[in-house]
Structures are given as C-alpha cells and as structure tokens.
Scaffold this active site. Sequence first.
Site, PDB file in Angstrom:
ATOM      1  N   ARG A 110      -3.351 -22.093  -8.389  1.00 47.25           N
ATOM      2  CA  ARG A 110      -3.797 -21.163  -9.426  1.00 47.25           C
ATOM      3  C   ARG A 110      -5.306 -21.076  -9.515  1.00 47.25           C
ATOM      4  O   ARG A 110      -5.880 -19.991  -9.559  1.00 47.25           O
ATOM      5  CB  ARG A 110      -3.308 -21.621 -10.797  1.00 47.25           C
ATOM      6  N   THR A 111      -5.966 -22.236  -9.599  1.00 48.73           N
ATOM      7  CA  THR A 111      -7.419 -22.229  -9.736  1.00 48.73           C
ATOM      8  C   THR A 111      -8.046 -21.553  -8.519  1.00 48.73           C
ATOM      9  O   THR A 111      -8.974 -20.752  -8.638  1.00 48.73           O
ATOM     10  CB  THR A 111      -7.942 -23.674  -9.889  1.00 48.73           C
TER      11      THR A 111
ATOM     12  N   ARG B 221     -12.914 -28.594  -5.340  1.00 49.48           N
ATOM     13  CA  ARG B 221     -11.887 -29.339  -6.063  1.00 49.48           C
ATOM     14  C   ARG B 221     -11.670 -30.621  -5.260  1.00 49.48           C
ATOM     15  O   ARG B 221     -11.465 -30.562  -4.040  1.00 49.48           O
ATOM     16  CB  ARG B 221     -10.603 -28.512  -6.099  1.00 49.48           C
TER      17      ARG B 221
ATOM     18  N   HIS C  16     -13.529 -30.193 -15.573  1.00 50.02           N
ATOM     19  CA  HIS C  16     -13.020 -28.918 -15.081  1.00 50.02           C
ATOM     20  C   HIS C  16     -13.681 -27.833 -15.929  1.00 50.02           C
ATOM     21  O   HIS C  16     -13.034 -27.176 -16.738  1.00 50.02           O
ATOM     22  CB  HIS C  16     -11.490 -28.900 -15.227  1.00 50.02           C
TER      23      HIS C  16
ATOM     24  N   LYS D 200     -10.068 -36.096   9.823  1.00 47.06           N
ATOM     25  CA  LYS D 200     -10.633 -36.933  10.883  1.00 47.06           C
ATOM     26  C   LYS D 200     -11.675 -37.896  10.343  1.00 47.06           C
ATOM     27  O   LYS D 200     -12.372 -38.556  11.097  1.00 47.06           O
ATOM     28  CB  LYS D 200     -11.238 -36.050  11.975  1.00 47.06           C
TER      29      LYS D 200
END
Lengths: 153, 304
Positions: free
Chosen positions: B53-54, B103, B131, B82
């Site tokens: 959603r974000t 994020r 957030h 990696k």
Amino acid sequence: MSDDHELRVSKIRDGTVIDHIRGGQSLNVLAILGIDGSRGEEVSVGMNVPSDRLARKDIVKVEGHELSQDEVDVLSLIAPDASINIVRDYEVVEKSRVERPDVVEAVLECPNPGCITNADEPVTTTFEVLEDGVRCAYCGTIVREHIASHIQE
Amino acid sequence: MRHDHLITSKQLAREDVELVLDRAAEIDADPAAVAERHAGKLLGLLFFEPSTRTKMSFETAMKRLGGDVVDMGSIESSSVKKGESLADTVRVIEGYADALVLRHPREGAAKMASEYVDVPLLNAGDGAGQHPTQTLLDLYTIRQNAGLEDLTIGVMGDLKYGRTVHSLAYTLTNFDAQQHFISPESLQLPREVIYDLHQEGATVREHDGLEAVLPNLDVLYVTRIQRERFPDESEYRQVAGEYQIDLETLEDAADDLTVMHPLPRVDEISPAVDGTDHAAYFEQAHNGVPVRMALLDLLLGDSP
Ligand SMILES: [Zn+2]
C-alpha cells in the site's frame, strides 16, 4: 581530615587522579576507561571514602595514563561530579571538573538489537545526553541505567 | 520546507505541517494543475520489506505529478541479498533518482541512509521507529473532519508497538491537542514516548477503557492489536474483544465523532460502522496520495 583520607590511596608519579566519583561507581569508571589491570598498569581505588561534597565518594588513581577528552566525556555520564587531576612528576599540572557533553559518539553501543547501528553498516553510534541518561540518535532508545555496560568493545 | 529529508515526525514543526497540508488541499482541489509539474523526474523506491500500500501510494503520487518511479524490486532478487550494505545501496540508487523513498526493517535506517545521499530521502517506515508520511496524512484527515484546533483525540489499541501512533502523538503536541491513550496495560505507550510528550509540555492521559472518555472525543484513532504480541490465543481474544468498535459502542459518542484507522483492520471496527458519518478510514487511506504529492512537490522543488 580530607588530606588524611587522600593518603589512603597512594600518590602517583605520572597519570590521572579521578576524584569525587559517586560512591560505588569507581569500578564502572575503570570499565569505561577499559582499565582492568591486564596491561600491568598500576591502579589504586578508594571506595566509599568520606567526603565533604558527597556523603561518600570513590577515588581512582591510574599511573601512566592521562585521560583523553573522549574518555572524560563518557566518564561524565556516570560520574557527573568527578574532578580530573592530571599528575606529572608528582605534581598536579591540570585540574578540571568533568562537563557533560551534548552528544557522545563512537563510545556506546545501542542496546536495541533492531537499531541500524547494530547492523553491519558504516555508521558511528551517537547518543544524545539527557538529564538522566543517554538516547540513541538513530533509534531513539533511552539508556538510563548501567550505561557503562554499553561501552563498545 | 526547511528540510531536505523527511526522517521523523519530530522534525515537523507546526508551520511545516501546515505547509504540507495546505499544499495537499490545493492539489486535492485541482489535481490537473500539477499533472505535468515533475515530468521527467524519477523517484527511487527502496523497499527492504514489503508494504504494497505505502509503495503504491508513493508510486501513484509521483505519477500524478507527471514523474515516474524506479524500483529496487524485491529484496530476494537484489544485490542486498548478496550482502551489500544499505549505505552502498542508497548511494548507487541516488545516481538514478531525484528523490528516494526508503522502507527498512531496522530503526534508524532512514536517518543513516540520509547521511549518505544528497537527494531528498523520505522515510516510509523504519522498523518500529517512524512513519512520518502516515502522520501527515492522518493530520490531513483530522483537519478535514474535525479541525486541528481545540482537538480532543483518543488513540486506542496497540500503543506500544504502533509507530504511527507515536509519530502522530509527537506532532499533535504542536497543536496543543488533548490526547487520551486507551489500551490494555501490556500495550501502553512506551515510557520513552511519554517522556518525550512530557518534555513537549503535553498532557498525557492513559486509560484502560474507552467508556469514560468517549463522549468527549472529536476523533477516535483505532489501531490493530496483533495476536503475535500475546503468549496465548485466549489472552489475545480477551484483550482484543474489549477494544472493538461497533454501532453499540458509538451510541455514547458525539454525533460528529470521527473514527480513524491506519488500515488494514481485522476486526477492530465492525463493518457496520463503515456506512456511518463517523467512518473516515477509507478517506484517510485515499488522502495518502495528495499528501505524498504535496510532500514530493515541496521536496523536489521547481521543475526546470
Ligand atoms: Zn539505537
């Protein structure tokens, strides 16, 4: 009287005398400075000595080691009333009180395992100094007790 | 805005919030006016943990400004797998994009990453940390529905782990809102957040039930209580049941009470509430786009 108490801890030739440590905190002070005697340095500790300024104080004398500013900064977190005496050839050449810095960098580890400073990233731990503790500048975790146990290896 | 990056809601002074919300309202009223405003600009999406959603909300916002996105893709297929450091990843993607959205599962990741880049970086969630764009869209929704002046808000549910709750609480101190926190004892606000709120001069009232405060509230902000937080199912059921909102609960509420939720919800709010004038949670979710458009517009500055 106070001279008499001072004598309980032997005089040093060159090094640092940390006086007016809050009673019982001297071992934490040594831990902060990374001094455990394993390198053969001469260390004297006076614990719970009667004092005018504090009811009971500790004193630490370290032969052959002059404290750096970084060390003094961290020291201030657990021994805010301490005075530092730099001794050369049995004379006190510098006497200062510790001052609490606004931030301490690259000294403490963040106790939050999820903090970015505990990932394998090129980041210097930074703690903001609060009235009653320190706070990680990255994740916000506040450390109030046992600050000495978070000193970086 | 005074800031190049948006890392935490703590950096948002009242003027910053008002600037973003005013711009969001302008854009909301006339989206066509900004449809080409950032044509040719690219937003880098770095999602080190999934949040569809974000991510879609940022992607929509950038495209509605005429720009486009470059996406790091899933972690499994990227160089992160990696063993590349976050500091290296952001420095590489910075070369492609005009702004970055990050994020990351670790607290403080956005702050660290921002120290390595010159383009604006927006924190879209760093672990249990912050957030801030969620906070801005929450504030936008509150302003639309109840106004930010003389606000009495109740925040209910999992207040311990809810980063959206913490960011919102910090920012509301700028507006002298009366804040009531309603939660089971085990999910109260962290003491560190209380400490900060007191430092800001906020009056914090904590409750273990909604009844006493509900009639006074302008806004009730509900969050999800997650099963994972409890050692056993029965304890969870007992607690969760006490913090559910249905039509019966709302009988004691003011007629103009606004009910919000950051979504997704499970059963915190009965679907019967959806059709009432109280429900603002879908509007809240939609507001993510104009608010993120406003933010990106302010951070990207004037197009050449
Ligand atoms: Zn930390």
